[in-house]
Enzyme design. Structure first.
Site, mmCIF file in Angstrom:
data_model
loop_
_atom_site.group_PDB
_atom_site.id
_atom_site.type_symbol
_atom_site.label_atom_id
_atom_site.label_comp_id
_atom_site.label_asym_id
_atom_site.label_seq_id
_atom_site.Cartn_x
_atom_site.Cartn_y
_atom_site.Cartn_z
ATOM 1 N N ASP A 31 -50.246 -24.613 37.161
ATOM 2 C CA ASP A 31 -50.621 -26.028 37.144
ATOM 3 C C ASP A 31 -49.583 -26.880 37.848
ATOM 4 O O ASP A 31 -48.432 -26.490 37.970
ATOM 5 C CB ASP A 31 -50.670 -26.505 35.691
ATOM 6 C CG ASP A 31 -52.077 -26.748 35.224
ATOM 7 O OD1 ASP A 31 -52.999 -26.495 36.001
ATOM 8 O OD2 ASP A 31 -52.228 -27.201 34.073
ATOM 9 N N LYS A 53 -51.980 -27.415 44.894
ATOM 10 C CA LYS A 53 -52.310 -27.439 46.325
ATOM 11 C C LYS A 53 -53.790 -27.187 46.592
ATOM 12 O O LYS A 53 -54.190 -27.009 47.734
ATOM 13 C CB LYS A 53 -51.466 -26.385 47.051
ATOM 14 C CG LYS A 53 -49.998 -26.756 47.037
ATOM 15 C CD LYS A 53 -49.160 -25.807 47.854
ATOM 16 C CE LYS A 53 -47.684 -26.190 47.764
ATOM 17 N NZ LYS A 53 -46.832 -25.037 47.955
ATOM 18 N N MET A 168 -51.211 -39.628 29.737
ATOM 19 C CA MET A 168 -52.064 -39.993 30.881
ATOM 20 C C MET A 168 -52.404 -41.481 30.837
ATOM 21 O O MET A 168 -53.536 -41.869 31.138
ATOM 22 C CB MET A 168 -53.362 -39.163 30.864
ATOM 23 C CG MET A 168 -53.136 -37.680 31.016
ATOM 24 S SD MET A 168 -54.655 -36.734 30.842
ATOM 25 C CE MET A 168 -54.774 -36.608 29.071
HETATM 26 C C1 LIG Z 1 -53.256 -33.394 31.576
HETATM 27 S S1 LIG Z 1 -52.037 -33.792 30.408
HETATM 28 C C2 LIG Z 1 -51.400 -32.201 30.034
HETATM 29 C C3 LIG Z 1 -50.558 -32.176 28.792
HETATM 30 C C4 LIG Z 1 -49.961 -30.808 28.486
HETATM 31 N N1 LIG Z 1 -50.992 -29.838 28.194
HETATM 32 C C5 LIG Z 1 -48.979 -30.875 27.335
HETATM 33 O O1 LIG Z 1 -49.219 -30.329 26.257
HETATM 34 O O2 LIG Z 1 -47.909 -31.481 27.543
HETATM 35 C C6 LIG Z 1 -50.834 -34.529 31.443
HETATM 36 C C7 LIG Z 1 -50.030 -35.609 30.755
HETATM 37 O O3 LIG Z 1 -49.009 -35.030 29.958
HETATM 38 C C8 LIG Z 1 -47.884 -35.861 29.967
HETATM 39 N N2 LIG Z 1 -46.746 -35.093 30.503
HETATM 40 C C9 LIG Z 1 -46.758 -33.802 30.861
HETATM 41 N N3 LIG Z 1 -45.526 -33.397 31.250
HETATM 42 C C10 LIG Z 1 -44.720 -34.473 31.119
HETATM 43 C C11 LIG Z 1 -43.335 -34.703 31.353
HETATM 44 N N4 LIG Z 1 -42.515 -33.741 31.777
HETATM 45 N N5 LIG Z 1 -42.843 -35.942 31.103
HETATM 46 C C12 LIG Z 1 -43.643 -36.928 30.655
HETATM 47 N N6 LIG Z 1 -44.954 -36.772 30.422
HETATM 48 C C13 LIG Z 1 -45.487 -35.566 30.637
HETATM 49 C C14 LIG Z 1 -48.215 -37.080 30.790
HETATM 50 O O4 LIG Z 1 -48.732 -38.085 29.927
HETATM 51 C C15 LIG Z 1 -49.299 -36.535 31.692
HETATM 52 O O5 LIG Z 1 -50.113 -37.557 32.182
#
Ligand SMILES: C[S@@+](CC[C@H](N)C(=O)[O-])C[C@H]1O[C@@H](n2cnc3c(N)ncnc32)[C@H](O)[C@@H]1O
Length: 239
Positions: A31, A53, A168
């Protein structure tokens, strides 16, 4: 197929089991928000399919990912689907499991450190704290509060006293703050953490009534976690 939660970005935050399975992969489907540094350690013979990508937008991408998992597994290969955070926290992991199951392919699920909890922790914000917050709710900001597709009861969320973790939610932070202010004071503390656990991590403190303007001023970009509630106002030596 193994659906592996890679944690929020720091390559050391994957689980021991996740790392062990990764070391046995023939194919890794990664991902955009998975810990990318882990890909650099893979042996040269491992095929890496980089979801960051893949063109053609989100829906086509998901279809392509499902099909890739199925096709490679049917070739007899061990496929690791490396996801950011936890596979089942807004990660579409269960959709991938269902697609594999339908194709008769067994799936192992390895939970990961979700960014919803891990990223605030690394920024010095506990999502619960005795005597301060005895509840924590994780909410997707993928659709606006007034969007008919929303499955979130915003009036109930706004009445909570504890912690609301918004994911998000960067683009519509103002709309979410307004929805929460229907039930909570504008002075409610907020912490915003961008790119948590990585070398680019940025941490900001605000309040609900200033959130939209502050985030614009700070030029916050996804991925970011927004933590709303009294825990975001607790200061500690490392925050
Ligand atoms: C599609 S969701 C996936 C979440 C993922 N499955 C999890 O458990 O962290 C994506 C969102 O996770 C959050 N996110 C993921 N990684 C992050 C990081 N390193 N720092 C801040 N927010 C993060 C953000 O809000 C982003 O928009």
């Amino acid at each position: 197929v193994a659906l592996v939660g890679g944690g929020p970005g720091d390559p050391e935050l994957i689980t021991v089991q996740g790392k062990r399975l990764l070391a046995h992969a023939d194919v890794v489907v990664a991902d955009r928000l998975a810990p990318r540094e882990l890909l650099e350690d893979l042996p040269a013979h491992v095929e890496v399919v980089d979801a960051a990508k893949i063109p053609y937008g989100r829906a086509a991408t998901q279809e392509f990912i499902n099909q890739t998992l199925i096709d490679r597994a049917k070739e007899g290969k061990f496929v690791v689907r490396l996801k950011g955070g936890d596979p089942y926290v807004f990660g579409r992991g269960f959709e991938e499991l269902l697609a594999c199951a339908e194709a008769g392919i067994p799936v192992t699920v390895v939970p990961g450190v979700t960014s919803a909890f891990g990223v605030p922790a690394l920024a010095g914000v506990p999502v619960t704290h005795r005597g301060v917050a005895h509840e924590v709710v994780v909410v997707s900001g993928h659709v606006a509060p007034d969007d008919p597709r929303s499955l979130v009861d915003w009036s109930a969320i706004a009445r909570l006293k504890g912690t609301v973790v918004l994911m998000m939610a960067v683009e519509r932070a103002g709309a979410f703050a307004a929805a929460l202010m229907e039930g909570r004071p504008g002075s409610t503390p907020v912490a915003v953490i961008q790119e948590g656990s990585t070398a680019s991590q940025r941490v900001f403190r605000s309040t609900l009534d200033s959130l939209a303007a502050d985030m614009e001023k700070w030029e916050v970009r996804p991925p970011a976690i927004i933590v709303v509630g009294p825990v975001a106002g607790i200061a500690s030596a490392n925050s």
